[in-house]
Design an enzyme around this catalytic site. Structure first.
Site, short mmCIF file in Angstrom:
data_model
loop_
_atom_site.label_atom_id
_atom_site.label_comp_id
_atom_site.label_asym_id
_atom_site.label_seq_id
_atom_site.Cartn_x
_atom_site.Cartn_y
_atom_site.Cartn_z
N LYS A 176 0.96 -1.21 0.24
CA LYS A 176 0.07 -0.05 -0.02
C LYS A 176 0.86 1.20 -0.06
CE LYS A 176 -2.25 -1.39 3.70
NZ LYS A 176 -2.84 -1.77 5.03
N THR A 210 -8.77 9.80 8.05
CA THR A 210 -8.40 8.48 7.30
C THR A 210 -8.33 7.38 8.28
OG1 THR A 210 -6.13 9.32 7.43
CG2 THR A 210 -7.30 9.78 5.45
N GLY A 212 -8.81 4.12 10.12
CA GLY A 212 -9.36 2.68 9.60
C GLY A 212 -9.27 2.49 8.29
N THR A 213 -8.39 3.26 7.35
CA THR A 213 -8.16 2.82 6.09
C THR A 213 -7.72 1.23 5.77
OG1 THR A 213 -6.01 3.96 6.22
CG2 THR A 213 -8.08 5.12 5.18
N GLY A 214 -6.40 0.86 6.78
CA GLY A 214 -6.18 -0.29 6.49
C GLY A 214 -6.98 -1.55 6.79
N CYS A 215 -7.81 -1.47 7.99
CA CYS A 215 -8.58 -2.40 8.35
C CYS A 215 -9.61 -2.51 7.14
CB CYS A 215 -9.26 -2.08 9.70
SG CYS A 215 -8.13 -1.82 10.69
#
Length: 267
Positions: A176, A210, A212-215
């Site tokens: 990412k 932003t 919580g983007t990875g989850c």
């Protein structure tokens, strides 16, 4: 009688602020049309300003939750997030080894605010036990550096990072690049299995909210896999979903607000 939707299991920590972790995972799964189930690995006290407390659950509690779900209802895809310790990493890796379903491993190391969510002593267990169980591993650039030592500053570095991650055993690596300054107005990710490479590009939205983007991205990938999509198709759909969620992110509290998991319902 209505048939059950695809079944997707998240194994992760609880975020009391609702923007990341188990809460984000279940919201994402609902938004993408799958039934979300959960195994809580840790409870955190956190809000828009950061994480103020972490309470790890015993391995037996994690194993018990997982078996209760998998043995009765079944699982069509699994997503892992915050696992906190080597003991939990090893426990979850063992459970994944006995589950005939694709697994999306988000090797969560730190929170959006920089709070450590994985003990340094657990890194070797992630490399040796967890990553080999992954259908897709989804590290961000900080997690790539933690796990492989590769510091990413360019797209060529992303290729090297992907090779290093794949060296630990996942079938696919999604590197990412959202934090990469060199990309300017683009958020660029690289998905590869070592043979096929897919560059996923989206506009970078000027929005600081932003959390919580990875989850959210990892859960969206797992939702796609539970629906029977191929890995590239699931990742492409997930990228589109999380890009919209970032664009719709909203202020909450005094710090970094969450992405909007329900953005499609408001459009």
């Amino acid at each position: 009688m209505t048939p059950a939707p695809p079944l997707c299991l998240t194994v992760a920590g609880s975020d009391s602020g609702g923007g990341a972790g188990i809460q984000a995972d279940l919201k994402t799964m609902l938004a993408l049309g799958v039934h979300g189930m959960s195994v809580v690995t840790a409870v955190t006290a956190q809000n828009s300003l950061g994480v103020s407390g972490i309470w790890e659950l015993p391995a037996d509690a994690v194993r018990g939750q997982y078996r209760a779900v998998a043995d009765d209802m079944g699982v069509q895809a699994v997503k892992t997030g915050m696992l906190a310790s080597a003991a939990l990493v090893e426990t979850v890796a063992e459970l994944l080894a006995g589950t005939p379903a694709p697994a999306v491993v988000d090797p969560v190391g730190v929170s959006k605010h920089g709070d450590a969510l994985l003990a340094a002593s657990a890194l070797e267990a992630v490399r040796k036990e967890l990553l080999p169980r992954a259908t897709v591993a989804t590290p961000n650039l900080d997690e790539v550096a933690q796990l492989t030592g590769v510091v990413v500053e360019t797209e060529d570095d992303m290729r090297r990072a992907a090779d290093a991650v794949l060296g630990h055993g996942p079938r696919w690596a999604l590197i990412k690049g959202g934090h990469l300054a060199a990309h300017g107005n683009e958020a660029v990710d690289l998905l590869t299995d070592g043979a096929d490479a897919h560059w996923l590009r989206a506009p970078r939205h000027d929005n600081r909210h932003t959390h919580g983007t990875g989850c959210t991205l990892a859960s969206a990938i797992a939702a796609g896999l539970a629906k029977g999509l191929s890995v590239p198709a699931a990742v492409t759909e997930a990228k589109e979903y999380v890009t919209g969620a970032i664009a719709a992110g909203f202020a909450l509290g005094a710090g970094i607000g969450p992405v909007d998991h329900a953005w499609r319902f408001r459009a």
